[in-house]
Scaffold this active site. Structure first.
Site, PDB file in Angstrom:
ATOM      1  N   HIS A   1       5.433  -3.809   9.893  1.00 37.20           N
ATOM      2  CA  HIS A   1       5.324  -4.968   8.975  1.00 37.20           C
ATOM      3  C   HIS A   1       4.394  -6.209   9.249  1.00 37.20           C
ATOM      4  O   HIS A   1       4.891  -6.899   9.771  1.00 37.20           O
ATOM      5  CB  HIS A   1       6.471  -5.635   8.503  1.00 37.20           C
ATOM      6  CG  HIS A   1       7.562  -4.440   7.659  1.00 37.20           C
ATOM      7  ND1 HIS A   1       7.351  -4.175   6.235  1.00 37.20           N
ATOM      8  CD2 HIS A   1       8.339  -3.591   8.195  1.00 37.20           C
ATOM      9  CE1 HIS A   1       7.962  -3.248   5.897  1.00 37.20           C
ATOM     10  NE2 HIS A   1       8.712  -2.817   6.893  1.00 37.20           N
TER      11      HIS A   1
ATOM     12  N   GLU B   1       3.219  -8.439   7.268  1.00 36.09           N
ATOM     13  CA  GLU B   1       3.563  -9.591   6.568  1.00 36.09           C
ATOM     14  C   GLU B   1       5.078 -10.261   7.271  1.00 36.09           C
ATOM     15  O   GLU B   1       5.382 -11.315   6.905  1.00 36.09           O
ATOM     16  CB  GLU B   1       4.129  -9.297   5.175  1.00 36.09           C
ATOM     17  CG  GLU B   1       5.438  -8.314   4.956  1.00 36.09           C
ATOM     18  CD  GLU B   1       5.375  -7.058   5.033  1.00 36.09           C
ATOM     19  OE1 GLU B   1       6.285  -6.303   4.715  1.00 36.09           O
ATOM     20  OE2 GLU B   1       4.491  -6.646   5.907  1.00 36.09           O
TER      21      GLU B   1
ATOM     22  N   CYS C   1       4.425   0.596   6.195  1.00 35.83           N
ATOM     23  CA  CYS C   1       5.618   1.088   6.485  1.00 35.83           C
ATOM     24  C   CYS C   1       5.683   2.468   5.861  1.00 35.83           C
ATOM     25  O   CYS C   1       4.739   3.426   6.259  1.00 35.83           O
ATOM     26  CB  CYS C   1       6.761   0.231   6.150  1.00 35.83           C
ATOM     27  SG  CYS C   1       8.442   0.590   6.738  1.00 35.83           S
TER      28      CYS C   1
END
Length: 211
Positions: free
Chosen positions: A192, A194, A83
């Site tokens: 992202h 994650e 990001c």
């Protein structure tokens, strides 16, 4: 087989616990640290980032992060930016009329997306290059984005300190931006991993396999 060691750089960029957990689930031994010496010695360094470009660069400076990234890349030690942690790798960012110098690993300007709805938030596909290691096994999958800024143009003919990068693009509401880069030991994603479910986990596993 020993799990690779990864440091998630703790430089005040926001909640990094989800990144730590995701990299652990992908198979690494993870440490959250602001210590440049610890971060340099790890097999992999993950540079997260949320919020304003200028604030992230200021936080990075407080932990000597720019020099840390440069030293690792000179030594061929892998770095992954996520990001705003990707955006700060470019030459500069412009937010609210203020220009902030970035790490300068790549040419390019981070600027506000030119789309009718900003931020770009939610799931989107990516245009990964043929032969991508980052996206091996997850070609055509969707990833989770939350951002209002990005690199909307990038000339690849200029000099770069590493071999020519592989650039992934994403289209959004008539605009287009860089959504990932593979460049020797330096990888980065605007989205992202994650927060991107199984596809994000596979991407992190692909990164860990390079360590």
């Amino acid at each position: 087989m020993t799990a690779p060691s990864v440091v998630v750089l703790d430089y005040g960029s926001g909640n990094v616990r989800s990144a730590v957990r995701a990299v652990e689930r992908a198979g690494a031994e993870v440490t959250l640290s602001a210590d440049p010496a610890v971060a340099y010695e790890a097999d992999g360094l993950l540079v997260p980032g949320v919020g304003a470009y200028e604030a992230c660069m200021r936080g990075l400076a407080e932990v000597d992060g720019e020099r840390l990234i440069e030293r690792r890349l000179i030594a061929g030690r892998p770095v992954l930016g996520i990001c705003v942690g990707m955006q700060i790798l470019f030459a500069e960012g412009i937010e609210h009329g203020v220009t902030t110098q970035g790490c300068g690993e790549w040419p390019g300007t981070v600027e506000r997306l030119q789309a009718p709805i900003v931020p770009h938030m939610g799931w989107n596909t990516v245009e990964s290059p043929e032969g991508s290691v980052m996206f091996a096994g997850i070609e055509g999958e969707r990833f989770y984005f939350v951002h209002s800024y990005g690199v909307r143009s990038w000339e690849l003919d200029g000099d770069t300190p590493l071999k020519k990068p592989q650039v992934t693009w994403t289209g959004y509401e008539g605009d287009r931006f860089v959504s990932a880069v593979e460049h020797g030991p330096l990888w980065a994603t605007q989205f992202h991993p994650e927060k991107s479910a199984d596809a994000g986990r596979r991407l992190l596993e692909n990164w860990l396999a390079t360590l």
